[in-house]
Design a protein around this motif. Sequence first.
Motif, mmCIF file in Angstrom:
data_model
loop_
_atom_site.group_PDB
_atom_site.id
_atom_site.type_symbol
_atom_site.label_atom_id
_atom_site.label_comp_id
_atom_site.label_asym_id
_atom_site.label_seq_id
_atom_site.Cartn_x
_atom_site.Cartn_y
_atom_site.Cartn_z
ATOM 1 N N HIS A 274 0.738 -1.054 -0.057
ATOM 2 C CA HIS A 274 0.083 -0.074 0.271
ATOM 3 C C HIS A 274 0.776 1.476 -0.305
ATOM 4 N N ALA A 275 0.860 2.369 -0.870
ATOM 5 C CA ALA A 275 0.860 3.217 0.070
ATOM 6 C C ALA A 275 0.326 4.219 0.365
ATOM 7 N N VAL A 276 1.235 4.925 1.457
ATOM 8 C CA VAL A 276 1.369 5.018 3.046
ATOM 9 C C VAL A 276 0.965 6.734 2.700
ATOM 10 N N ALA A 277 0.178 7.816 3.165
ATOM 11 C CA ALA A 277 0.780 8.670 2.953
ATOM 12 C C ALA A 277 0.286 9.544 4.289
ATOM 13 N N VAL A 278 1.335 10.349 5.303
ATOM 14 C CA VAL A 278 0.817 10.793 6.871
ATOM 15 C C VAL A 278 0.869 12.272 6.929
#
Length: 518
Positions: free
Chosen positions: A252-256
Motif C-alpha cells: 500500500h502507498a501510505v501518506a501521513v
Amino acid sequence: MEAYGAVAPPRELDRWESDAKYRTLFDSIDEGFCVIKVLFDAAGTPVDYVFLETNPSFERQTGLVAALGRSMRALAPAHEEHWFRTYGDIATTGEAIRFDAPAQALGRWYDVYAFRVGEPSQHLVAILFNDISQRKALEQALESRNARLREADVRKDRFLATLAHELRNPLAPLMIAAELLGRDNLSARQLGQTRDVIRRQVGHMSRLLDDLLDVARITQGKLVLRKQGVPLTEVIDSAMEAVRPLMERKQHAVAVHLDPAIGIVDVDPVRFSQVVANLLTNAAKYTDPGGRIVLRTRAEPEAFVLEIEDNGIGIRGDALPDLFVMFSQVADGADRTEGGLGIGLSIVKGLVELHGGSVQAESAGAAEGSTFRVRMPPSRTREMAVANTVARQAVARRRVLVADDNRDAADTIGMLIGDLGHEVRVVYDGQAAVSAARIFHPDMALLDIGMPKMDGCMVARALREEPWAGSLLLVAATGWGDAESRRKVFAAGFDEHLTKPVSPDDLERLLEGDRSAR
Ligand code: ADP
C-alpha cells in the motif's frame, strides 16, 4: 289515584332515575364520552361530524377545547380519513365497533367503542374512548428493544461461529510446528522458521484474546483510561509500527499528513494508539494490494480530528449505521479472507467514547473507499477521566414503586423499568402505594395523581413523613402539564413532574440519576 300521583307516574320516574344515573356515570367516568352527528355529502360519503354532547373527561382525553357544536374538520383539519369512514359506517349500518387507532392530528392513540344512537336517519353515534398513547408508546419502546435484542442475539451467534473458526486457525500450524520440533534432524534454518511460525500464530491468538477481553471490559464499564499528556505523533508512530508489516505485504502507498498545530494531547497513549492501529489495520485489510491509505490530523479550536482514508472496497450505505455495533461484519463484498471477529470497530468506538470523543465512518459505497474520522474533545484532566469511568460503572440498580389506577399504564411502565434492570413494584391505587412503600422502601416512586382511595398528592405527603424516605425521589405523572398542576404537585412534596404519556427516555434519565428530565 294513590301514592305516586304527586310526583310522577312510575315509568316516568324510572326513566328519570335512569337518565340521571347515566348522566352521573358519563360525567364521572375517566373515559371520554361524546355523541356526534355524522355529516354526509350528496353521494352518501361521510365527510365530517359535529359534537352534540361531551362529558368532562372529553377535553382531557382529546385536548379539544369547547368542542360542543363544532365540527371535527374545523377542530382538527388534519384528522385522518379513517375516523370519518368508520363513524359513517356505524351511522349507516348501526353496527357497534370496538377498535384502536392513531389520531395524529391530536398526537394521541385511542381505544374506542362506538355505537349508533337515536333514529337511523339522525346519523348519531355515541363514542366511548380512552387515550392509550402511553401504552402504545411503551409497547413500541418494548417492541423496538426486543427487536434490538433479537438482532444482537443473531449477531452474537454469528460471532461465536467466527470466533471458533478464528481460534481454530492457528492450531493447525502450531500442531505442525510441535511435530517438527520433535524431529532431531532439523536444520538451524528450519528451527528458526518453526519458531517464527509459533511466534506469529501465538501472537495472532493473543491479539484475538486481548480484543475479546477489551470488549468485555468496555461493555462492563471496567476499562479505566490512563490519560497523560503525550505528543500525538508518538501515538501515531506506535500505531503505524504495528500495522506496517501488513501494509508492506500488500504494497500500500501510505501518506501521513500531521497538522503541526497539534502538539501534546491528553489521551491514554496505549489505548489511543490501539484506536489508530485498529483503523489503520482495517484500511489495510479492506484495501486491495497496491491501494492508497492516508492518515491526516487537523486541529480545531477546541478539538483535534484524526482521519484515515483508503481507496479500498468501501462500505454500502445500508451497512454504515451498524458498523460500530459489536460483532457486525459486512458479510458480502468484504474480503473475508482477511478474517477478524467484527469487534475491532466496536472497540474503537468504546475507547474513543471513553476519551469523550466520537467516531464516524463515511463511504460513497461499494468499491468507493472509506474514511473513518475520530473527533477528540478538548483535553480534560486525568482525574476527570477516571471519574468519568467510575460514573459509567455506577448506573445503580434502583428500587422503584409505580402507582397508577390505569393498570395497563402501570404494568407497562413497570415492565420497562424492570427491563432496564431495576427492581420494581406496581400497585393500582394510592393506599396500596403507601402500604407497599412502607415495606419496599423504594428509591423512587412514580405516582399517578388521579387515583382512587388516595390521590397521588396525598400519597406523596404521607411518604414524605416516613422516616426511611429521606432520599426518596418522588415523581408525579399527570395528564396536565400546566403551571397550576405543577405547582400543586411540587407543593405536595414531589421532586419531579412528568406529563403523561411518560416518555421512556425521561424515565431512563431519571433512573440514571439525571434530574434534568421534565
Ligand atoms: P472485522 O474487521 O474483524 O470484521 P471490525 O469491527 O474491525 O471487524 O469491522 C467491521 C466491519 O466493517 C468489517 O467486517 C468490514 O466489513 C467493515 N470495515 C471496517 N473498516 C473498513 C474499511 N476501511 N473499508 C471497508 N470496510 C470496512
